[in-house]
Enzyme design. Sequence first.
Site, PDB file in Angstrom:
ATOM      1  N   TYR A  18       0.832  -1.221   0.000  1.00 27.08           N
ATOM      2  CA  TYR A  18       0.000   0.000   0.000  1.00 27.08           C
ATOM      3  C   TYR A  18       0.861   1.264   0.000  1.00 27.08           C
ATOM      4  O   TYR A  18       0.563   2.223   0.725  1.00 27.08           O
ATOM      5  CB  TYR A  18      -0.909   0.037   1.241  1.00 27.08           C
ATOM      6  CG  TYR A  18      -1.761  -1.193   1.457  1.00 27.08           C
ATOM      7  CD1 TYR A  18      -2.724  -1.559   0.530  1.00 27.08           C
ATOM      8  CD2 TYR A  18      -1.608  -1.973   2.593  1.00 27.08           C
ATOM      9  CE1 TYR A  18      -3.512  -2.682   0.726  1.00 27.08           C
ATOM     10  CE2 TYR A  18      -2.397  -3.095   2.797  1.00 27.08           C
ATOM     11  CZ  TYR A  18      -3.356  -3.441   1.863  1.00 27.08           C
ATOM     12  OH  TYR A  18      -4.130  -4.540   2.068  1.00 27.08           O
ATOM     13  N   TYR A 146     -14.595  -4.828   3.295  1.00 24.25           N
ATOM     14  CA  TYR A 146     -13.246  -5.181   2.834  1.00 24.25           C
ATOM     15  C   TYR A 146     -13.066  -6.689   3.027  1.00 24.25           C
ATOM     16  O   TYR A 146     -13.290  -7.206   4.129  1.00 24.25           O
ATOM     17  CB  TYR A 146     -12.166  -4.419   3.629  1.00 24.25           C
ATOM     18  CG  TYR A 146     -10.779  -4.897   3.254  1.00 24.25           C
ATOM     19  CD1 TYR A 146     -10.138  -4.403   2.115  1.00 24.25           C
ATOM     20  CD2 TYR A 146     -10.128  -5.877   4.007  1.00 24.25           C
ATOM     21  CE1 TYR A 146      -8.887  -4.879   1.743  1.00 24.25           C
ATOM     22  CE2 TYR A 146      -8.874  -6.346   3.641  1.00 24.25           C
ATOM     23  CZ  TYR A 146      -8.266  -5.851   2.511  1.00 24.25           C
ATOM     24  OH  TYR A 146      -7.033  -6.326   2.142  1.00 24.25           O
ATOM     25  N   ASP A 240     -17.510 -13.035   7.048  1.00 21.69           N
ATOM     26  CA  ASP A 240     -16.062 -12.881   7.020  1.00 21.69           C
ATOM     27  C   ASP A 240     -15.633 -12.397   8.404  1.00 21.69           C
ATOM     28  O   ASP A 240     -15.701 -11.202   8.711  1.00 21.69           O
ATOM     29  CB  ASP A 240     -15.669 -11.890   5.919  1.00 21.69           C
ATOM     30  CG  ASP A 240     -14.170 -11.672   5.833  1.00 21.69           C
ATOM     31  OD1 ASP A 240     -13.444 -12.149   6.728  1.00 21.69           O
ATOM     32  OD2 ASP A 240     -13.727 -11.018   4.875  1.00 21.69           O
ATOM     33  N   LYS A 269      -6.307 -13.630  10.560  1.00 18.68           N
ATOM     34  CA  LYS A 269      -5.766 -12.622  11.485  1.00 18.68           C
ATOM     35  C   LYS A 269      -5.365 -13.189  12.861  1.00 18.68           C
ATOM     36  O   LYS A 269      -4.229 -13.611  13.010  1.00 18.68           O
ATOM     37  CB  LYS A 269      -6.732 -11.450  11.598  1.00 18.68           C
ATOM     38  CG  LYS A 269      -6.856 -10.688  10.258  1.00 18.68           C
ATOM     39  CD  LYS A 269      -6.546  -9.232  10.363  1.00 18.68           C
ATOM     40  CE  LYS A 269      -6.153  -8.616   9.041  1.00 18.68           C
ATOM     41  NZ  LYS A 269      -7.249  -8.420   8.081  1.00 18.68           N
TER      42      LYS A 269
END
Length: 428
Positions: A18, A146, A240, A269
């Site tokens: 990014y 996202y 999600d 995560k």
Amino acid sequence: MRGPQWMDNGMSHIWLPYTQMKTVLPPLPAVSTSGCDIHLADGRVLTDGIASWWTACHGYNHPHICDAVSAQLSRMPHVMFGGLVHEPALTLATRLAGMLPGDLERVFFTDSGSVAVEVAIKIAIQYWINRGVSGRNRLLAFRGGYHGDTLATMAVCDPEEGMHALFNGVLPQHYIVDLPRDQMTLQRLESRLSESGDEIAAILVEPLIQGAGGMLFHDPMVLRHLRTLADRYGILLIFDEIFTGFGRTGTMFACQQADVVPDIMTLSKALTAGTMPLAATVTRTHVFEAFLSDNPLHALMHGPTFMANPLACACANASLDLFETQPRLQQVRQIGAQMAHELAACRHLPNVRDVRVMGAVGVVELETIADMNRLKAALIALGVWIRPFRTIIYLTPSFTIRPDELSRLTDAIRRVIAQGAAGKEAAS
Ligand SMILES: *Cc1c(COP(=O)(O)O)cnc(C)c1O
């Protein structure tokens, strides 16, 4: 100040995430971690407010996790998962199935969150193909969402969010709509489903908190509406939980606050507590059964080389031990209460639009962040590792953070806002 030699050599060869590499400010060389601290090459220590992209839920270098990795490392660091199985993966699958609500019983392991979402999308589309239903090949996802950076997952992120806007012409077309937060958006969603429902394979949502889209919260009722609509139109429902899973919102999984069982769930995560890459796509029995067939084409054709990596599965099992033996959800509640109390002081500062807390997620939303680099530098100067994005400054600390460390984080946020570090003026 010069960095270490490996940094001088390596910066002309590395491509950072990014990042506009033309104007990038030098990143910070990290050399070790412990507890909630990140140690830099020049001796500075930063208190981590975001647990390395929301992963390190028990703090860094937790001895129980390190021991589990060491033991697994000497026994079998990796073995392929095609034709072979091993104890860490099967034990982990059994434990996840036992923790997850309803009949979320069948676990497919991958190595990153985006791939777990890809697998969920693939399962959802193939579910209908295997059952002889044609034309259900679109997803319905939400603004502010996202779900990853790969091609298939970019197509289900918020299209206006900007991160993936250049790819708009290339991506498959899905339906991206507003979350049904009120009567009007609920009716709009319902009419979308009554028009196009038979093209839709699955509804995909991050339950309770849309994370990378801006730490946007919604009520558990939204998830109950989605379950009701998915059932009414015979559509699969995918949660999600890559960000929300493993205690972050106050319950082990966000879906538990709505009492809703999705048909497919994705996890990553905090799954390995930030120690190794691992992700999982978990399905309910009826989804799995659609793949049981005499037709060889009906199998799930997916198999990442490093899937179910034993080191990663050993980490995840050790992390689940800690959730069983340590008062993690109680710590989440205490963190939430302390953040709510301390961040409330930001509410009346100039440029502050909103302050919100859910579980161990604390958010200060600003009107604007005019100079992101200046804001980031001001936070580092105060000895904290906090990564604002868009218009928010947020905290997602490790659940083991001490109250004084957390105060240091909230205090830093309050100070940079009070100093106007997010504003335009004061060229420094
Ligand atoms: C981070 C994230 C992903 C992508 O995971 P990666 O491991 O970065 O590929 C997907 N969905 C959600 C909700 C996430 O927070």
